[in-house]
Write a protein that holds these residues in place. Structure first.
Motif, short mmCIF file in Angstrom:
data_model
loop_
_atom_site.label_atom_id
_atom_site.label_comp_id
_atom_site.label_asym_id
_atom_site.label_seq_id
_atom_site.Cartn_x
_atom_site.Cartn_y
_atom_site.Cartn_z
N LEU A 501 0.83 -1.21 0.00
CA LEU A 501 0.00 0.00 0.00
C LEU A 501 0.86 1.26 0.00
CD1 LEU A 501 -2.82 -0.98 2.54
CD2 LEU A 501 -3.03 -0.70 0.07
N ALA A 502 2.00 1.25 0.72
CA ALA A 502 2.89 2.41 0.72
C ALA A 502 3.45 2.66 -0.67
CB ALA A 502 4.02 2.20 1.73
N LEU A 503 3.88 1.55 -1.39
CA LEU A 503 4.38 1.71 -2.76
C LEU A 503 3.30 2.26 -3.68
CD1 LEU A 503 6.42 -1.62 -3.07
CD2 LEU A 503 7.33 0.69 -2.74
N LEU A 504 2.08 1.77 -3.54
CA LEU A 504 0.98 2.27 -4.37
C LEU A 504 0.71 3.75 -4.10
CD1 LEU A 504 -1.25 1.59 -6.40
CD2 LEU A 504 -2.69 0.92 -4.47
N LYS A 505 0.82 4.18 -2.84
CA LYS A 505 0.60 5.58 -2.51
C LYS A 505 1.68 6.47 -3.14
CE LYS A 505 -0.90 6.24 1.59
NZ LYS A 505 -0.96 6.36 3.07
N GLN A 509 1.14 9.57 -5.82
CA GLN A 509 1.67 10.92 -5.62
C GLN A 509 2.45 11.40 -6.84
OE1 GLN A 509 3.91 10.88 -2.01
NE2 GLN A 509 2.07 10.79 -0.67
N ARG A 510 3.26 10.48 -7.47
CA ARG A 510 4.00 10.88 -8.67
C ARG A 510 3.04 11.25 -9.80
NH1 ARG A 510 7.33 6.53 -7.08
NH2 ARG A 510 6.29 5.14 -8.56
N GLU A 511 1.97 10.48 -9.97
CA GLU A 511 1.00 10.82 -11.02
C GLU A 511 0.33 12.16 -10.75
OE1 GLU A 511 -1.75 7.66 -11.24
OE2 GLU A 511 -0.31 6.18 -12.02
N GLU A 512 0.00 12.44 -9.49
CA GLU A 512 -0.62 13.74 -9.16
C GLU A 512 0.33 14.89 -9.46
OE1 GLU A 512 -1.84 13.58 -5.16
OE2 GLU A 512 -3.52 12.18 -5.51
N GLU A 513 1.61 14.75 -9.16
CA GLU A 513 2.57 15.82 -9.46
C GLU A 513 2.68 16.06 -10.95
OE1 GLU A 513 6.17 14.68 -7.61
OE2 GLU A 513 5.47 15.08 -5.55
N GLU A 514 2.71 14.98 -11.77
CA GLU A 514 2.77 15.16 -13.23
C GLU A 514 1.52 15.89 -13.74
OE1 GLU A 514 3.28 11.33 -14.87
OE2 GLU A 514 5.35 11.05 -14.13
#
Length: 641
Positions: A501-505, A509-514
């Motif tokens: 779950l931590a890796l998925l989060k 976050q990377r997708e939201e920043e892009e």
């Protein structure tokens, strides 16, 4: 007894099918008659008669049975509701006809305990004489209710003997055998594993918040500019309102020419005028360019409008280059026609104003005629009022004599009423004392029952609390690193699940920043486009302002002169002069007999003086306002030029 038991079962079964809100009594009884054809004729007649009576007097029976369930039948089943209704109907309406012996046979055919409780409740003299009689009186007349309750009270000794027999019969019945009690067994549970120490979670690092801009703590400039505009508009509105009020009061009160105002009229006029609070040394600004914040839709809409105008102008130039015709001659003709229409409009305005003056003069003549008629009418009214006052005085004397005689008769009647009231009061007091004693005894019995119930509840609560206070073994140790082992695909421990779950989060976050970077780039491109559109809009506004100023100069240069006088205007002026001369002549005629008339009373003289002073003060203030208005208008025209 089996015969009567079957009859009562048939009646209760049919009553259970009857729904008052849906079924009609007549149709239901016809359907019940057809369903009872399987019975013998004697049994069918008895069942149908009892069923129809229960439906007819359903409201009376419902009052008794509902009260029985609320007070003494709390432990009785609701399935016996219709049975109690049938017994109540037989005891109330069929006891005399059936006979007490047959009624006892019908009662003994039913369970003894139920019948004992219901008959003891229904044939209780306290219930029959108090609330049952009152509730039935709300539904039927008191005379009918008395005819029903008196026989019940006469059968009281026999019914009490029947109740005692039923009570002995219920006690002689053998008690029910006790059922076997289920013995609980404890569960054979597995021993829980010891709980593992959980891995501590890392403390999340919160990003530093962006500080608020400095403009958040500073008030904007637009409210100040809007406040200045409001104050300027309010001042203009107050001036216009003051002029309108002066014009209305000037037209409302007529007066003679050449009369000067006095100090009293000035005070009265100021009381009717709107109050304007003046503050010294105030500076009013008239904002010409108020900054307006445009949104994106407004900017794009205005840019598209100017773009269409530029394209239309370019198309017109291309047509002229290709040899299209010019509209100069048509525009000159249009200007001449427009000037002619304006001249006619000004002449029509002058005629309208002169018609208003003419109607004003005619109204003044009508008022003078009305004043002359009112004087004659007032003299006739005074004479009639004197006669009426004399007649009223005579009638009042006759009425006073008649009232004195009536008062004497009423005083004699009051003496007899007091004696009757004392007798009635004594009877009511005695009744109240009896009712109070009965209610006191009833309250004592209910208090004893409530005390016993409270003691029993306290014992049950203490037993429950003792059971709850026994220690219980709770809790189960869980190992977070162990796989459950249920045989399912993709099983994992809780620790592994948290890591995934931590890796998925982090990926989210990377997708939201892009996506945020893409949105910022799109906003910047859109702001550059809007800046270019704003520059084009400012250039177009400057050009349009220049062209509007040129058109205004041309319009001022070509302003027409004063309107010409035509035949309609001259005719109206002549008629106005004739009306003015006639009005002055009638005023002179009215003023001549006024000089020869006797001296008026002080009150009438003061009233006339007051109105004259008020009219003079209004005229003087109106002239001052007109001079100030003309000066302000010329100053504004110079400023605009």
């Amino acid at each position: 007894m089996a015969y009567y038991r079957k009859c009562l079962e048939a009646v209760t079964e049919q009553l259970g099918r009857f729904k008052p809100e849906k079924d009609s009594p007549g149709q239901f009884l016809e359907a019940a008659r057809t369903s009872l054809q399987t019975l013998s004729p004697q049994k069918q007649a008895f069942v149908w008669e009892v069923l129809s009576g229960c439906i007819e007097y359903r409201k009376l029976l419902t009052v008794v049975v509902d009260a029985f369930y609320m007070r003494e039948g709390r432990l009785c089943l609701r399935a016996d509701y219709n049975l109690f209704q049938v017994i109540c109907y037989l005891a109330t309406f069929q006891l005399e006809e059936l006979g007490f012996r047959l009624f006892c046979s019908i009662v003994r055919s039913q369970p003894a305990d139920k019948m004992r409780k219901f008959l003891g409740f229904f044939f209780n003299p306290l219930n029959l004489c108090s609330w049952i009689k009152d509730e039935w009186s709300l539904i039927y007349e008191t005379a009918h209710v008395k005819d029903w309750t008196d026989p019940l009270l006469r059968w009281q000794p026999e019914v009490q003997e029947l109740i005692s027999q039923l009570e002995g019969q219920s006690t002689s019945q053998p008690p029910l055998s006790k059922a076997k009690v289920t013995e609980p067994k404890s569960f054979n549970l597995t021993v829980p594993r010891p709980r593992a120490i959980p891995v501590p979670e890392p403390v999340p690092v919160v990003a530093k918040a962006t500080p608020a801009p400095q403009s958040t703590y500073q008030p904007p400039k637009e409210p100040k500019v809007l406040e200045m505009t409001k104050r300027y508009n309010r001042r203009r509105a107050e001036e216009l309102l003051l002029r309108a009020n002066l014009e209305e009061m000037r037209c409302a009160v007529p007066r003679a020419r050449g009369e000067a105002p006095t100090q009293g009229s000035r005070k009265l006029q100021l009381r009717f005028l709107p109050r304007i609070h003046k503050t010294p040394k105030l500076t009013f600004y008239r904002p010409n360019k108020v900054p307006v914040k445009l949104n994106t839709a407004t900017v794009l809409r205005e840019g598209a409008l100017y773009q269409r105008q530029v394209e239309k102008e370019l198309q017109r130039v291309d047509k002229l280059v290709d040899g299209a015709g010019d509209f100069t001659e048509f525009l000159e003709w249009q200007k001449r026609m427009r000037a002619k229409d304006q001249e006619e409009q000004r002449a029509a305005d002058v005629c309208r104003r002169l018609r208003g003056k003419l109607s004003h003069e005619e109204a003044a003549l009508a008022r003078q005629q009305l004043l002359r008629e009112n004087r004659h009418r007032a003299t006739r009214k005074r004479e009639e009022m004197a006669e009426l006052m004399q007649q009223c005085a005579e009638r009042r004397l006759q009425e006073e004599k008649a009232q004195k005689e009536l008062v004497e008769q009423v005083a004699e009647g009051q003496k007899n009423i007091k004696v009757a009231q004392m007798k009635l009061l004594k009877g009511r007091r005695q009744t109240v004392q009896e009712v109070a004693e009965e209610s006191r005894a009833r309250l004592q019995r209910s208090a004893a029952e409530a005390k016993e119930e409270q003691r029993r509840r306290c014992e049950l609560i203490s037993q429950l609390r003792a059971l709850e206070s026994q220690p219980k073994c709770q809790g189960k140790l869980v190992d977070l690193t162990q796989i459950p082992g249920h045989g399912l695909e993709g099983e994992m421990s809780i620790v592994e699940l948290r890591e995934r779950l931590a890796l998925l989060k982090e990926a989210q976050q990377r997708e939201e920043e892009e996506r945020r970077d893409q949105i910022i780039r799109g906003k910047r491109a859109k702001s550059r486009e809007l800046q270019n559109v704003l520059e084009q809009i400012s250039l177009c506004r400057t050009a349009m302002g220049r062209s509007a100023a040129l058109r205004w100069e041309e319009k001022k240069a070509a302003a027409p002169g004063a309107p010409s006088q035509d035949e309609r205007v001259q005719e109206l002026q002549r008629r106005i002069e004739e009306r003015v001369a006639e009005r002055r002549r009638q005023e002179a005629e009215l003023s001549v007999p006024a000089l020869r008339a006797p001296r008026p009373k002080p009150r009438a003289q003061l009233k006339a003086q007051h109105w004259l002073e008020l009219e003079q003060s209004r005229e003087r203030r109106l002239r001052a306002m007109q001079r100030s208005g003309s000066a302000c208008g010329s100053a504004r025209r110079l400023q605009a030029a």
